[in-house]
Design a protein around this motif. Structure first.
Motif, mmCIF file in Angstrom:
data_model
loop_
_atom_site.group_PDB
_atom_site.id
_atom_site.type_symbol
_atom_site.label_atom_id
_atom_site.label_comp_id
_atom_site.label_asym_id
_atom_site.label_seq_id
_atom_site.Cartn_x
_atom_site.Cartn_y
_atom_site.Cartn_z
ATOM 1 N N THR A 128 -11.686 37.063 43.863
ATOM 2 C CA THR A 128 -11.314 35.874 44.637
ATOM 3 C C THR A 128 -12.518 35.440 45.471
ATOM 4 O O THR A 128 -13.199 36.280 46.064
ATOM 5 C CB THR A 128 -10.125 36.190 45.562
ATOM 6 N N VAL A 129 -12.769 34.137 45.517
ATOM 7 C CA VAL A 129 -13.876 33.600 46.311
ATOM 8 C C VAL A 129 -13.301 32.749 47.441
ATOM 9 O O VAL A 129 -12.367 31.963 47.218
ATOM 10 C CB VAL A 129 -14.805 32.711 45.451
ATOM 11 N N ILE A 130 -13.848 32.908 48.646
ATOM 12 C CA ILE A 130 -13.422 32.072 49.783
ATOM 13 C C ILE A 130 -14.600 31.202 50.217
ATOM 14 O O ILE A 130 -15.666 31.717 50.570
ATOM 15 C CB ILE A 130 -12.968 32.897 50.996
ATOM 16 N N ASP A 131 -14.385 29.886 50.187
ATOM 17 C CA ASP A 131 -15.356 28.947 50.764
ATOM 18 C C ASP A 131 -14.960 28.728 52.223
ATOM 19 O O ASP A 131 -13.773 28.613 52.537
ATOM 20 C CB ASP A 131 -15.317 27.632 49.984
ATOM 21 N N HIS A 138 -10.975 28.069 51.797
ATOM 22 C CA HIS A 138 -10.636 27.508 50.493
ATOM 23 C C HIS A 138 -10.788 28.614 49.456
ATOM 24 O O HIS A 138 -11.844 29.227 49.353
ATOM 25 C CB HIS A 138 -11.602 26.359 50.199
ATOM 26 N N TYR A 139 -9.741 28.893 48.688
ATOM 27 C CA TYR A 139 -9.736 30.020 47.752
ATOM 28 C C TYR A 139 -9.871 29.563 46.296
ATOM 29 O O TYR A 139 -9.350 28.508 45.918
ATOM 30 C CB TYR A 139 -8.427 30.813 47.878
ATOM 31 N N GLY A 140 -10.545 30.384 45.492
ATOM 32 C CA GLY A 140 -10.640 30.145 44.058
ATOM 33 C C GLY A 140 -10.835 31.479 43.342
ATOM 34 O O GLY A 140 -10.975 32.532 43.989
ATOM 35 N N TYR A 141 -10.863 31.442 42.012
ATOM 36 C CA TYR A 141 -11.006 32.669 41.230
ATOM 37 C C TYR A 141 -12.243 32.577 40.359
ATOM 38 O O TYR A 141 -12.534 31.536 39.773
ATOM 39 C CB TYR A 141 -9.760 32.915 40.370
ATOM 40 N N ALA A 142 -12.974 33.688 40.284
ATOM 41 C CA ALA A 142 -14.234 33.710 39.535
ATOM 42 C C ALA A 142 -14.308 34.979 38.687
ATOM 43 O O ALA A 142 -13.545 35.940 38.892
ATOM 44 C CB ALA A 142 -15.416 33.646 40.506
ATOM 45 N N GLU A 143 -15.238 34.958 37.721
ATOM 46 C CA GLU A 143 -15.431 36.119 36.846
ATOM 47 C C GLU A 143 -16.920 36.293 36.590
ATOM 48 O O GLU A 143 -17.659 35.324 36.421
ATOM 49 C CB GLU A 143 -14.688 35.881 35.526
ATOM 50 N N MET A 198 -5.994 46.951 45.947
ATOM 51 C CA MET A 198 -6.623 45.965 46.851
ATOM 52 C C MET A 198 -7.423 44.946 46.037
ATOM 53 O O MET A 198 -8.160 45.297 45.117
ATOM 54 C CB MET A 198 -7.539 46.698 47.823
ATOM 55 N N ALA A 199 -7.270 43.657 46.381
ATOM 56 C CA ALA A 199 -7.976 42.601 45.643
ATOM 57 C C ALA A 199 -9.453 42.574 46.044
ATOM 58 O O ALA A 199 -9.810 42.930 47.166
ATOM 59 C CB ALA A 199 -7.330 41.259 45.949
ATOM 60 N N ASN A 200 -10.284 42.166 45.104
ATOM 61 C CA ASN A 200 -11.711 41.973 45.381
ATOM 62 C C ASN A 200 -11.907 40.561 45.901
ATOM 63 O O ASN A 200 -11.671 39.592 45.171
ATOM 64 C CB ASN A 200 -12.524 42.195 44.101
ATOM 65 N N ILE A 201 -12.329 40.431 47.159
ATOM 66 C CA ILE A 201 -12.456 39.113 47.799
ATOM 67 C C ILE A 201 -13.881 38.939 48.313
ATOM 68 O O ILE A 201 -14.406 39.820 48.998
ATOM 69 C CB ILE A 201 -11.451 38.957 48.965
ATOM 70 N N VAL A 202 -14.492 37.815 47.968
ATOM 71 C CA VAL A 202 -15.864 37.523 48.397
ATOM 72 C C VAL A 202 -15.832 36.273 49.280
ATOM 73 O O VAL A 202 -15.366 35.212 48.849
ATOM 74 C CB VAL A 202 -16.783 37.278 47.179
ATOM 75 N N ALA A 203 -16.317 36.397 50.520
ATOM 76 C CA ALA A 203 -16.389 35.249 51.427
ATOM 77 C C ALA A 203 -17.809 34.696 51.432
ATOM 78 O O ALA A 203 -18.777 35.450 51.555
ATOM 79 C CB ALA A 203 -15.993 35.673 52.836
ATOM 80 N N ARG A 213 -19.587 26.402 41.709
ATOM 81 C CA ARG A 213 -20.271 27.012 40.560
ATOM 82 C C ARG A 213 -19.556 28.303 40.149
ATOM 83 O O ARG A 213 -19.388 28.572 38.962
ATOM 84 C CB ARG A 213 -21.736 27.300 40.913
ATOM 85 N N LEU A 214 -19.133 29.100 41.126
ATOM 86 C CA LEU A 214 -18.466 30.365 40.814
ATOM 87 C C LEU A 214 -17.105 30.146 40.162
ATOM 88 O O LEU A 214 -16.741 30.842 39.220
ATOM 89 C CB LEU A 214 -18.300 31.213 42.081
ATOM 90 N N VAL A 215 -16.319 29.186 40.685
ATOM 91 C CA VAL A 215 -14.978 28.961 40.124
ATOM 92 C C VAL A 215 -15.018 28.026 38.910
ATOM 93 O O VAL A 215 -13.999 27.789 38.264
ATOM 94 C CB VAL A 215 -13.994 28.415 41.190
ATOM 95 N N GLU A 216 -16.210 27.490 38.626
ATOM 96 C CA GLU A 216 -16.464 26.658 37.435
ATOM 97 C C GLU A 216 -15.645 25.377 37.415
ATOM 98 O O GLU A 216 -15.207 24.921 36.381
ATOM 99 C CB GLU A 216 -16.240 27.461 36.156
ATOM 100 N N LYS A 217 -15.418 24.807 38.580
ATOM 101 C CA LYS A 217 -14.821 23.464 38.658
ATOM 102 C C LYS A 217 -15.111 22.872 40.031
ATOM 103 O O LYS A 217 -15.401 23.610 40.980
ATOM 104 C CB LYS A 217 -13.323 23.477 38.379
ATOM 105 N N ARG A 218 -15.004 21.543 40.116
ATOM 106 C CA ARG A 218 -15.277 20.861 41.398
ATOM 107 C C ARG A 218 -14.035 20.931 42.279
ATOM 108 O O ARG A 218 -13.341 19.950 42.477
ATOM 109 C CB ARG A 218 -15.686 19.404 41.146
ATOM 110 N N GLN A 219 -13.807 22.116 42.819
ATOM 111 C CA GLN A 219 -12.593 22.350 43.593
ATOM 112 C C GLN A 219 -12.786 21.990 45.060
ATOM 113 O O GLN A 219 -11.896 21.446 45.701
ATOM 114 C CB GLN A 219 -12.196 23.822 43.444
ATOM 115 N N ALA A 220 -13.961 22.333 45.615
ATOM 116 C CA ALA A 220 -14.240 22.033 47.022
ATOM 117 C C ALA A 220 -15.031 20.726 47.115
ATOM 118 O O ALA A 220 -15.881 20.442 46.273
ATOM 119 C CB ALA A 220 -15.042 23.176 47.649
#
Length: 435
Positions: free
Chosen positions: A53-56, A41-46, A1-6, A21-28
């Motif tokens: 996975t991060v959901i905006d 809106h989905y992105g990837y963070a570490e 199961m993927a780790n997903i943060v909303a 800030r989490l995905v480290e780019k101006r995506q949203a």
């Protein structure tokens, strides 16, 4: 199961800023206006070696004048259902509001780990105000600043502790990307929702409903790929506000990062100048392309309507003549899966490698039958052909006088390559070098 943060909360508390800030780019897209974000809106963070996975999400609110309010709430609830953990973002400057309390009651029913992030705590004085949010009875409150990153480390340290599994760095790395492009209100988001069988993006009759480029993982015909829904692209002179300006930029970036573009046009309006501009841009960047004529069910037809329509499109985009055209309807789901099937075929054509021996056997024979015309009394000889490594099919021809190869003869060779090896939907580049 993927780790997903909303990341959830009411409008204008800084969710998209924190997401970026989490995905480290101006995506949203970010703006001081409420309600900029609408879709998930989905992105990837570490953080500390843990990938997630991060959901905006859009701002959750009830009783506002925003016509998208109901649809945004649906998107937020879908994000909460999908998440492993939830970051509930509130605003230190505004303090605890009725909307925050109402939303906290909704979150309690989810039974997911909830982290209250009190944003805009840019100074120690503001951080003290975060104590008010303990009144929500959701556990620890983390004063943070999405803008400058203050306090985010403590929040993320606790967040990654609740992850049940290890995630790969980017589960979508190396997967083909197919972007859905076109003018506003031609049915791009409806196409994505119909293909996925879920309300992935908000659809309304109003142009400009989609703002960010929305990425969705999709599997069909044994192939995994990413579908990217984009905002409608209008002429620069018609773009009236900053939000639309950045929406168009995100769409153009989606075009740049994609492998294949599905260009959606409105059957009732036909191919317009902005559609031609999008096709030309995709062609210059070496992208595979499929043209989808949507709303075909609304057009009065006879036996020759589609041929006339196709001829009109090809005349307007000439000399580009290699793009497949499919007449479809998202509303009735007529031929929409054929569109994706064709896009997958175009991706295969774009990444196809022709063995050098086969290339020389077929194309040198064609050039012997129809040799290049002599120039200034000099005889041109092409001795050898090979496909070179590039983003799209590119072929090097080694000859004695490359400078004398005429454009008309280059088109002849390109047509023969397409005839023998099927490069439907992708541009082909010919490079002539001295032997």
């Amino acid at each position: 199961m993927a780790n997903i943060v909303a990341i959830v909360g009411r409008p204008n508390v800084g969710k998209s800023t924190f997401f970026n800030r989490l995905v480290e780019k101006r995506q949203a897209i970010m703006d001081n206006v409420s309600g900029v974000t609408r879709d998930r809106h989905y992105g990837y963070a570490e953080w500390c070696g843990k990938f997630f996975t991060v959901i905006d999400t859009g701002g959750y609110v009830t009783g506002s004048e925003d016509k998208f309010e109901t649809e945004i709430r649906k998107q937020v609830k879908l994000a909460i259902d999908e998440a492993t953990a939830i970051i509930f973002m509130v605003d230190c400057r505004d303090g605890l509001t009725g909307f925050d309390k109402e939303f906290a009651n909704l979150l309690r029913t989810s039974k997911k780990p909830i982290f209250v992030a009190a944003n805009k705590a840019d100074t120690p004085d503001k951080a003290i105000l975060a104590a008010e949010f303990y009144g929500l009875s959701l556990g620890e409150v983390y004063p943070i600043s999405s803008e400058n990153g203050g306090g985010t480390g403590e929040l993320l340290d606790e967040l990654v502790k609740v992850f049940p599994s290890e995630d790969p760095e980017d589960p979508n790395a190396g997967i083909p990307k197919i972007s859905i492009l076109g003018r506003p209100n031609v049915g791009k988001s409806s196409l994505l929702n119909a293909l996925l069988g879920t309300e992935r993006t908000i659809v309304t009759d109003e142009a400009g409903t989609t703002r960010d480029a929305i990425h969705s993982r999709y599997k069909m015909y044994g192939q995994d790929f990413i579908l990217i829904d984009t905002a409608g692209i209008r002429k620069k002179g018609k773009v009236k506000d900053d939000i639309e300006f950045y929406s168009v930029l995100r769409s153009l970036h989606a075009l740049e990062e994609s492998d294949v573009c599905i260009i959606v046009i409105d059957a009732e309006r036909g191919l317009e100048s902005q559609d031609v501009n999008i096709i030309s841009l995709a062609q210059r960047q070496g992208k595979g392309m499929v043209i989808m004529v949507n709303k075909w069910d609304l057009v009065e037809k006879d036996s020759k309507t589609s041929e006339k329509f196709k001829k009109d499109i090809l005349e307007k985009i000439a000399p580009i003549d290699y793009i497949p055209i499919i007449f479809a309807s998202v509303l009735t789901k007529q031929r929409i899966f054929q569109v994706v099937e064709k896009a997958v075929q175009v991706f295969a054509n774009k990444t196809k490698k022709i063995p050098t021996s086969k290339l020389n056997d077929k194309i040198l024979l064609e050039m012997e039958r129809t040799p290049p015309p002599s120039m200034k009394g000099k005889h041109i000889q092409i001795k050898y052909i090979t496909q070179v490594a590039a983003r799209f099919p590119s072929f090097a021809f080694f000859c004695n006088l490359p400078q004398y190869i005429q454009p008309s003869y280059q088109r002849f060779i390109e047509n023969k390559i397409r005839e023998h090896f099927d490069f439907e939907g992708v541009p082909v580049r010919l490079i002539f070098r001295k032997k």
